[in-house]
Design a protein around this motif. Sequence first.
Motif, mmCIF file in Angstrom:
data_model
loop_
_atom_site.group_PDB
_atom_site.id
_atom_site.type_symbol
_atom_site.label_atom_id
_atom_site.label_comp_id
_atom_site.label_asym_id
_atom_site.label_seq_id
_atom_site.Cartn_x
_atom_site.Cartn_y
_atom_site.Cartn_z
ATOM 1 N N ARG A 16 0.895 -1.021 -0.153
ATOM 2 C CA ARG A 16 0.359 0.181 0.128
ATOM 3 C C ARG A 16 1.079 1.288 0.107
ATOM 4 O O ARG A 16 0.662 2.438 -0.601
ATOM 5 N N ARG A 17 1.844 1.183 0.700
ATOM 6 C CA ARG A 17 3.263 2.252 0.729
ATOM 7 C C ARG A 17 3.433 2.675 -0.880
ATOM 8 O O ARG A 17 3.723 3.775 -1.062
ATOM 9 N N THR A 18 3.950 1.801 -1.300
ATOM 10 C CA THR A 18 4.033 1.664 -2.744
ATOM 11 C C THR A 18 3.232 2.194 -3.343
ATOM 12 O O THR A 18 3.663 2.661 -4.506
ATOM 13 N N LEU A 19 2.183 2.010 -3.150
ATOM 14 C CA LEU A 19 0.703 2.541 -4.241
ATOM 15 C C LEU A 19 0.881 3.787 -3.816
ATOM 16 O O LEU A 19 0.450 5.213 -4.868
ATOM 17 N N ALA A 24 1.759 9.426 -5.669
ATOM 18 C CA ALA A 24 2.420 11.340 -6.028
ATOM 19 C C ALA A 24 3.197 10.938 -6.844
ATOM 20 O O ALA A 24 3.348 12.251 -7.486
ATOM 21 N N VAL A 25 4.153 10.218 -7.458
ATOM 22 C CA VAL A 25 4.479 10.433 -8.875
ATOM 23 C C VAL A 25 4.311 10.657 -9.842
ATOM 24 O O VAL A 25 4.261 11.218 -10.476
ATOM 25 N N LEU A 51 -2.402 5.836 -17.219
ATOM 26 C CA LEU A 51 -2.126 4.379 -17.934
ATOM 27 C C LEU A 51 -1.444 2.971 -17.373
ATOM 28 O O LEU A 51 -1.839 2.083 -16.950
ATOM 29 N N VAL A 52 0.128 4.540 -17.554
ATOM 30 C CA VAL A 52 1.042 3.887 -16.221
ATOM 31 C C VAL A 52 0.905 3.352 -14.856
ATOM 32 O O VAL A 52 0.985 2.456 -14.599
ATOM 33 N N TRP A 53 -0.121 4.026 -14.593
ATOM 34 C CA TRP A 53 -0.466 4.414 -12.911
ATOM 35 C C TRP A 53 -1.594 3.098 -12.798
ATOM 36 O O TRP A 53 -1.708 2.364 -11.828
ATOM 37 N N ALA A 54 -2.718 3.141 -13.631
ATOM 38 C CA ALA A 54 -4.247 1.945 -13.864
ATOM 39 C C ALA A 54 -3.116 0.912 -13.806
ATOM 40 O O ALA A 54 -3.533 0.027 -12.881
ATOM 41 N N ALA A 87 -5.196 14.147 -4.322
ATOM 42 C CA ALA A 87 -5.895 13.741 -5.870
ATOM 43 C C ALA A 87 -6.116 15.186 -6.298
ATOM 44 O O ALA A 87 -5.706 16.326 -7.495
ATOM 45 N N MET A 88 -7.553 15.528 -5.050
ATOM 46 C CA MET A 88 -7.970 16.757 -5.236
ATOM 47 C C MET A 88 -6.994 17.580 -4.802
ATOM 48 O O MET A 88 -7.468 18.626 -6.234
ATOM 49 N N GLY A 89 -6.528 17.972 -4.410
ATOM 50 C CA GLY A 89 -5.110 19.117 -3.986
ATOM 51 C C GLY A 89 -4.598 19.010 -5.107
ATOM 52 O O GLY A 89 -4.323 20.658 -5.695
ATOM 53 N N THR A 90 -3.809 18.006 -5.988
ATOM 54 C CA THR A 90 -2.997 18.744 -6.600
ATOM 55 C C THR A 90 -3.889 19.172 -7.949
ATOM 56 O O THR A 90 -3.565 20.297 -8.980
ATOM 57 N N LEU A 91 -5.058 18.228 -8.242
ATOM 58 C CA LEU A 91 -6.019 19.222 -9.443
ATOM 59 C C LEU A 91 -5.821 20.941 -9.214
ATOM 60 O O LEU A 91 -6.419 21.359 -10.262
ATOM 61 N N LEU A 92 -6.303 21.017 -8.288
ATOM 62 C CA LEU A 92 -6.835 22.466 -7.622
ATOM 63 C C LEU A 92 -6.058 22.983 -8.174
ATOM 64 O O LEU A 92 -5.133 24.566 -8.480
ATOM 65 N N LEU A 93 -4.963 22.748 -8.017
ATOM 66 C CA LEU A 93 -2.967 23.614 -7.432
ATOM 67 C C LEU A 93 -3.039 23.969 -9.842
ATOM 68 O O LEU A 93 -2.245 24.563 -10.393
ATOM 69 N N MET A 94 -3.336 22.935 -10.267
ATOM 70 C CA MET A 94 -2.860 22.575 -11.681
ATOM 71 C C MET A 94 -3.287 23.153 -12.202
ATOM 72 O O MET A 94 -3.425 24.439 -13.536
#
Length: 95
Positions: A16-19, A24-25, A51-54, A87-94
């Motif tokens: 889970r930590r790996t995921l 994050a990356v 796609l790679v993340w999925a 994820a939401m925070g990153t999208l808002l920053l973008m």
Amino acid sequence: MTVPGLQIERTQLSWRRTLVSLTAVALLLARLAAVHLTPGRAAWTIAAVGLVWAAAAGLVRRRIRSVVTPIGRELPALVTLILLYCAMGTLLLMS
């Protein structure tokens, strides 16, 4: 003294930590693409990163399920909420 089931739990937590690290990356790469590339190239790059993340998330989920799970142990909803929040925070920053 070893307690039965702790090794299984440690293995699942490490996956889970790996995921979480992969997530994050992926979010950082998507943000970098959105900021520094043209809109067309950014869309293709973000789609490739997704796609790679999925694929990586599917592999991690398969690895977690392959370890015998003790009865009553589940992924807490809090971890899912934290990931959605990031994820939401990153999208808002973008934007």
